[in-house]
Design an enzyme around this catalytic site. Structure first.
Site, PDB file in Angstrom:
ATOM      1  N   ARG A  59     -21.575   3.825  33.739  1.00 41.18           N
ATOM      2  CA  ARG A  59     -20.476   4.756  34.295  1.00 41.18           C
ATOM      3  C   ARG A  59     -19.281   4.513  33.256  1.00 41.18           C
ATOM      4  O   ARG A  59     -18.661   5.400  32.995  1.00 41.18           O
ATOM      5  CB  ARG A  59     -19.806   4.276  35.669  1.00 41.18           C
ATOM      6  CG  ARG A  59     -18.970   5.329  36.169  1.00 41.18           C
ATOM      7  CD  ARG A  59     -19.597   6.620  36.556  1.00 41.18           C
ATOM      8  NE  ARG A  59     -18.584   7.320  37.234  1.00 41.18           N
ATOM      9  CZ  ARG A  59     -17.674   8.229  36.943  1.00 41.18           C
ATOM     10  NH1 ARG A  59     -17.442   8.025  35.482  1.00 41.18           N
ATOM     11  NH2 ARG A  59     -16.784   8.544  37.521  1.00 41.18           N
TER      12      ARG A  59
ATOM     13  N   ASP B 296     -25.107  15.575  41.692  1.00 42.81           N
ATOM     14  CA  ASP B 296     -24.116  15.525  42.889  1.00 42.81           C
ATOM     15  C   ASP B 296     -24.295  16.879  43.380  1.00 42.81           C
ATOM     16  O   ASP B 296     -24.740  18.061  42.667  1.00 42.81           O
ATOM     17  CB  ASP B 296     -22.638  15.353  42.538  1.00 42.81           C
ATOM     18  CG  ASP B 296     -21.739  15.249  43.574  1.00 42.81           C
ATOM     19  OD1 ASP B 296     -21.529  14.157  43.929  1.00 42.81           O
ATOM     20  OD2 ASP B 296     -20.987  16.217  44.134  1.00 42.81           O
TER      21      ASP B 296
ATOM     22  N   TYR C   6     -16.115  22.554  49.974  1.00 43.98           N
ATOM     23  CA  TYR C   6     -15.560  22.115  48.897  1.00 43.98           C
ATOM     24  C   TYR C   6     -14.754  23.172  47.961  1.00 43.98           C
ATOM     25  O   TYR C   6     -13.870  23.033  47.508  1.00 43.98           O
ATOM     26  CB  TYR C   6     -16.529  21.178  48.146  1.00 43.98           C
ATOM     27  CG  TYR C   6     -16.505  19.921  48.827  1.00 43.98           C
ATOM     28  CD1 TYR C   6     -15.633  18.612  48.632  1.00 43.98           C
ATOM     29  CD2 TYR C   6     -17.542  19.427  49.621  1.00 43.98           C
ATOM     30  CE1 TYR C   6     -15.802  17.670  49.265  1.00 43.98           C
ATOM     31  CE2 TYR C   6     -17.951  18.469  50.340  1.00 43.98           C
ATOM     32  CZ  TYR C   6     -16.898  17.256  50.087  1.00 43.98           C
ATOM     33  OH  TYR C   6     -17.110  16.235  50.762  1.00 43.98           O
TER      34      TYR C   6
ATOM     35  N   ARG D  35     -21.626   2.883  42.746  1.00 45.35           N
ATOM     36  CA  ARG D  35     -20.443   1.768  42.262  1.00 45.35           C
ATOM     37  C   ARG D  35     -20.795   0.431  42.660  1.00 45.35           C
ATOM     38  O   ARG D  35     -20.045  -0.393  42.220  1.00 45.35           O
ATOM     39  CB  ARG D  35     -19.291   2.325  42.616  1.00 45.35           C
ATOM     40  CG  ARG D  35     -18.668   3.567  41.404  1.00 45.35           C
ATOM     41  CD  ARG D  35     -17.530   4.251  42.181  1.00 45.35           C
ATOM     42  NE  ARG D  35     -17.884   4.907  43.225  1.00 45.35           N
ATOM     43  CZ  ARG D  35     -16.996   5.724  43.974  1.00 45.35           C
ATOM     44  NH1 ARG D  35     -16.007   5.891  43.535  1.00 45.35           N
ATOM     45  NH2 ARG D  35     -17.542   6.325  45.052  1.00 45.35           N
TER      46      ARG D  35
ATOM     47  N   ARG E 164     -26.866   7.050  48.678  1.00 41.96           N
ATOM     48  CA  ARG E 164     -25.918   6.731  47.716  1.00 41.96           C
ATOM     49  C   ARG E 164     -26.561   5.474  47.013  1.00 41.96           C
ATOM     50  O   ARG E 164     -25.661   4.556  46.814  1.00 41.96           O
ATOM     51  CB  ARG E 164     -24.361   6.662  48.113  1.00 41.96           C
ATOM     52  CG  ARG E 164     -23.721   7.877  48.307  1.00 41.96           C
ATOM     53  CD  ARG E 164     -23.283   8.403  46.886  1.00 41.96           C
ATOM     54  NE  ARG E 164     -22.513   9.698  46.918  1.00 41.96           N
ATOM     55  CZ  ARG E 164     -21.443   9.749  47.112  1.00 41.96           C
ATOM     56  NH1 ARG E 164     -20.627   8.807  47.012  1.00 41.96           N
ATOM     57  NH2 ARG E 164     -20.885  11.264  47.444  1.00 41.96           N
TER      58      ARG E 164
END
Ligand code: CP3
Length: 348
Positions: free
Chosen positions: A39, A76, A156, A30, A26
């Site tokens: 973003r 992703d 998921y 952010r 990652r």
């Protein structure tokens, strides 16, 4: 004159390199103001993953700041279920939301024939990152492509999003093993296809993220973590000899040894809780290790960060190590702490 080999590729090819190559899971994200600026231009996260210009740009941002030894494709793991037609949305503050897959009809609806076409923008991102790395002079930085491992992707899809224990997924694996296996087989094929396309586009290393491997019993771990990894690695080896695979069976515990030996991966990612000596003893000398600093030590910084990093560097000195975190960087990480960590590793 030949360019010197990239440190990450050397370690994966079997040569210890010291100081060890470093990149962070990652690393684009952010915690970086320059990521948040891009973003803000694309509020839909899926749209950002399908925007080759912006996705390549955010991939390169942490390389410019920190000079990591690897860039990892910005995308992703859930883009594969999206490309299979399963549906995917990222809700602010909630994480991913997907339809819940619970029956044969839902597996029948998945369409693997569209995966390559729908993920074509991701391959364009890979090409742009490779040329961007060259254009900006990052000649030692390797490009990692990735996918979720079938089990974690299935988690998921079945749960419909995140979960603390993926209870519905595990229950389905026991209650309807034939259905579960059919989903896994479909995901193995689609994952090989997707990773192979990334290698064709210029990825030099491929990584399989099995973030929830550790919720499984040893029996199911063998069936749904080790066996799929083994099948994927074997097929990629035929299609792309020389492209190494890094496997990350997070929270595998004692099963990490069996995973490392049976799957055929070139390196295994260690999560935060793995004791370095014990992990190396289980993994054996043929497989490199990657990890495993606590992302929260990176948030704290200072003496605590230095001590934790030092204990990994001391514990794994002389081993084939790729320095990384035990899980992804969290958004509240001060970028200066990342800079300090890289400096400490380079001085090891
Ligand atoms: O820099 C990189 O590591 C490359 C890009 C990357 C992302 N996700 C970008 C991302 C990679 C390799 C992943 C892997 C991923 N995605 C995993 C496996 C690793 C792990 O963390 O266990 C998993 C389980 C996912 C699924 C996922 N994606 C979740 C659960 C979330 C929500 C949580 C969160 O952090 O927001 C995402 C979103 C996501 N993927 C973000 C990023 C940068 C944040 C999205 C945003 O900008 O709002």
């Amino acid at each position: 004159m030949n360019a010197p080999p990239k440190p990450l590729l050397s370690v994966l090819a079997g040569h210890p390199v010291w100081p060890p190559p470093v990149w962070l899971m990652r690393q684009a994200g952010r915690y970086l103001p320059e990521y948040r600026a891009i973003r803000a231009e694309v509020p839909d996260f899926v749209a950002l993953c399908l925007d080759p210009v912006r996705a390549a740009e955010v991939t390169l941002q942490p390389i410019r700041r920190f000079g990591f030894d690897a860039a990892i494709l910005f995308s992703d793991i859930l883009m594969l279920p999206w490309a299979l037609g399963h549906g995917l949305a990222f809700k602010e503050g909630e994480g991913p939301v997907l339809p819940k897959l619970r029956d044969a009809a839902a597996v029948d609806r998945l369409d693997p024939t569209q995966v390559r076409a729908k993920l074509a923008p991701v391959m364009e991102t890979v090409r742009r990152i490779r040329s961007g790395l060259t254009a900006e002079g990052f000649d030692a930085t390797a490009l990692i492509g990735f996918a979720g491992a079938p089990f974690t992707v299935a988690c998921y899809m079945i749960e419909g999003g995140g979960s603390k224990d993926f209870a519905a997924t595990r229950a389905l694996a026991y209650a309807d093993p034939a259905l579960f296996q059919r989903l896994m087989d479909l995901l193995v094929d689609a994952t090989v296809d997707y990773l192979s396309a990334q290698a064709d586009a210029g990825a030099e290393v491929l990584m399989l993220f099995d973030s929830w491997a550790g919720v499984l019993s040893p029996t199911l771990f063998r069936t749904h973590v080790i066996a799929p990894a083994q099948r994927i690695v074997a097929r990629l080896r035929v299609l792309h000899p020389g492209i190494p695979v890094i496997g990350f069976p997070r929270l595998a515990g004692l099963m990490v040894g069996e995973y490392a030996k049976a799957s055929g991966v070139a390196a295994v990612g260690l999560d935060t809780g793995m004791e370095p000596h014990a992990a190396v003893a289980l993994v054996g000398g043929d497989v490199a290790v990657q990890g495993n600093l606590d992302p929260m030590a990176l948030v704290a910084g200072g003496a605590a960060l230095r001590a934790e990093a030092a204990s990994i560097l001391t514990g794994l000195r002389g081993q084939r190590l790729i320095f990384n975190l035990g899980h992804g960087i969290v958004p509240q990480t001060p970028p200066d702490h990342v800079g300090a960590l890289v400096e400490q590793i380079r001085a090891a």
